[in-house]
Design a protein around this motif. Structure first.
Motif, PDB file in Angstrom:
ATOM      1  N   SER A  32      24.552  -0.731  12.540  1.00 45.72           N
ATOM      2  CA  SER A  32      22.857   0.136  12.186  1.00 45.72           C
ATOM      3  C   SER A  32      22.450  -0.834  11.104  1.00 45.72           C
ATOM      4  N   ASP A  33      23.543  -1.621  10.577  1.00 44.39           N
ATOM      5  CA  ASP A  33      22.732  -2.817   9.538  1.00 44.39           C
ATOM      6  C   ASP A  33      21.465  -3.625  10.301  1.00 44.39           C
TER       7      ASP A  33
ATOM      8  N   GLN B 108      19.843  -1.758  13.266  1.00 44.36           N
ATOM      9  CA  GLN B 108      19.400  -1.387  12.837  1.00 44.36           C
ATOM     10  C   GLN B 108      17.920  -1.633  12.299  1.00 44.36           C
ATOM     11  N   ASP B 109      19.052  -1.074  10.686  1.00 37.04           N
ATOM     12  CA  ASP B 109      17.766  -1.082   9.693  1.00 37.04           C
ATOM     13  C   ASP B 109      17.276  -2.278   9.764  1.00 37.04           C
TER      14      ASP B 109
ATOM     15  N   GLU C  30      13.728  -1.319  11.902  1.00 32.63           N
ATOM     16  CA  GLU C  30      13.344  -0.752  11.495  1.00 32.63           C
ATOM     17  C   GLU C  30      12.530  -1.160  10.324  1.00 32.63           C
ATOM     18  N   ASP C  31      13.656  -1.324   9.037  1.00 27.82           N
ATOM     19  CA  ASP C  31      12.267  -2.914   8.413  1.00 27.82           C
ATOM     20  C   ASP C  31      11.657  -3.038   8.080  1.00 27.82           C
TER      21      ASP C  31
ATOM     22  N   SER D  21      13.953  10.506  11.214  1.00 31.33           N
ATOM     23  CA  SER D  21      14.630  10.643   9.439  1.00 31.33           C
ATOM     24  C   SER D  21      14.986  11.944   9.116  1.00 31.33           C
TER      25      SER D  21
END
Length: 289
Positions: free
Chosen positions: A77-78, A80-81, A84-85, A107
């Motif tokens: 998840s980290d 991925q964040d 995406e950022d 989203s």
């Protein structure tokens, strides 16, 4: 500390949704008091020096917090964040990407609701989490909460289920399967007898691949959204990778045990975008760039 805010946000979200979704109108004052108490408890921890944090807070074996810090899902998840950022930041280089790249990122709050167990408990349940589940699940169940009942069931060391009963007596079941040898997770949610979500991620040679399958808007007519089952895919290594969206499609093949190649993984997508060393290319809304 980021993960603590995820917990706080999640709990506040649950309280706010329960106020809208219960059979009778809940008192906003009661919900505010609940979240105020939660935030006060959080402040009690954050005001202490790091070395003086209570053992229950800092213990690496403490319920849920250890999972949030160290679970393989949250490592994914980290990453991925961060990817995406980065996509959001470089999308300014192209007008089409700037306007439409957000359509490639999941989203949907319903999807977040289905996946919340992964954020709260991680990919597995340990004995302590099962013993204290009544404390954790009490925020979800009750006449003034989102669900009538909310239960956790561990079926094996690598599989558990979350079973939610709505106030109308309908069941929502989420099953989470973990594959520790290859660092992979599969989550499947059945909502009132219908497939609502499939989520999978796998660790690849250089990063991660993931896919989501759920009912998503594909068009709108006179303010009414038209929905269909869609696949959202991501494959990335660090800040390089691709996002893709496949509209109105059948359930995709599982990627568990697979090591997909980026080009094949996004082939045939309705919309896609690739970032390579800060440069972007793709096809969005029928326009290539």
């Amino acid at each position: 500390m980021k993960k603590i805010f995820i917990i706080i946000f999640s709990l506040m979200l649950v309280f706010s949704l329960s106020g809208c979704g219960s059979k009778s109108a809940s008192s906003p004052d009661i919900l505010l008091e609940d979240t105020d108490d939660l935030l006060e408890d959080f402040d009690d921890y954050t005001e202490l020096p790091y070395d003086d944090q209570p053992d229950s807070f800092m213990d690496t074996k403490s319920t849920r917090l250890s999972d949030l810090i160290s679970s393989n899902f949250n490592n994914f998840s980290d990453a991925q964040d961060a990817f995406e950022d980065h996509v959001s930041q470089v999308s300014y280089k192209n007008e089409t990407a700037l306007i439409s790249s957000h359509n490639l990122v999941v989203s949907d709050m319903k999807v977040f609701d289905y996946m919340l167990p992964l954020y709260m408990w991680g990919e597995t349940l340990d004995d302590e989490e099962l013993e204290t589940q009544d404390i954790a699940t009490s925020i979800y169940e009750g006449e003034d909460r989102s669900y009538q009942k909310y239960d956790l069931e561990r079926e094996s060391e690598t599989r558990y289920k979350v079973i939610m009963e709505t106030h109308d007596g309908e069941l929502i079941t989420t099953q989470i399967d973990y594959y520790p040898d290859i660092d992979a997770v599969r989550l499947e949610t059945i909502d009132k007898g219908n497939l609502a979500l499939i989520f999978e991620y796998v660790k690849t040679d250089k990063g991660y691949a993931a896919q989501y399958y759920f009912n998503s808007p594909i068009a709108s007519s006179y303010g009414v959204q038209n929905k269909a089952m869609c696949v959202f895919r991501q494959i990335f290594s660090g800040l390089n990778g691709s996002l893709a969206r496949f509209e109105d499609t059948e359930e995709p093949p599982s990627i568990i045990g697979d090591n997909p190649k980026e080009e094949d993984f996004i082939k045939g997508a309705t919309d896609w975008l690739t970032v390579t060393d800060g440069d972007i290319k793709g096809e969005l809304n029928g326009e290539s760039f």
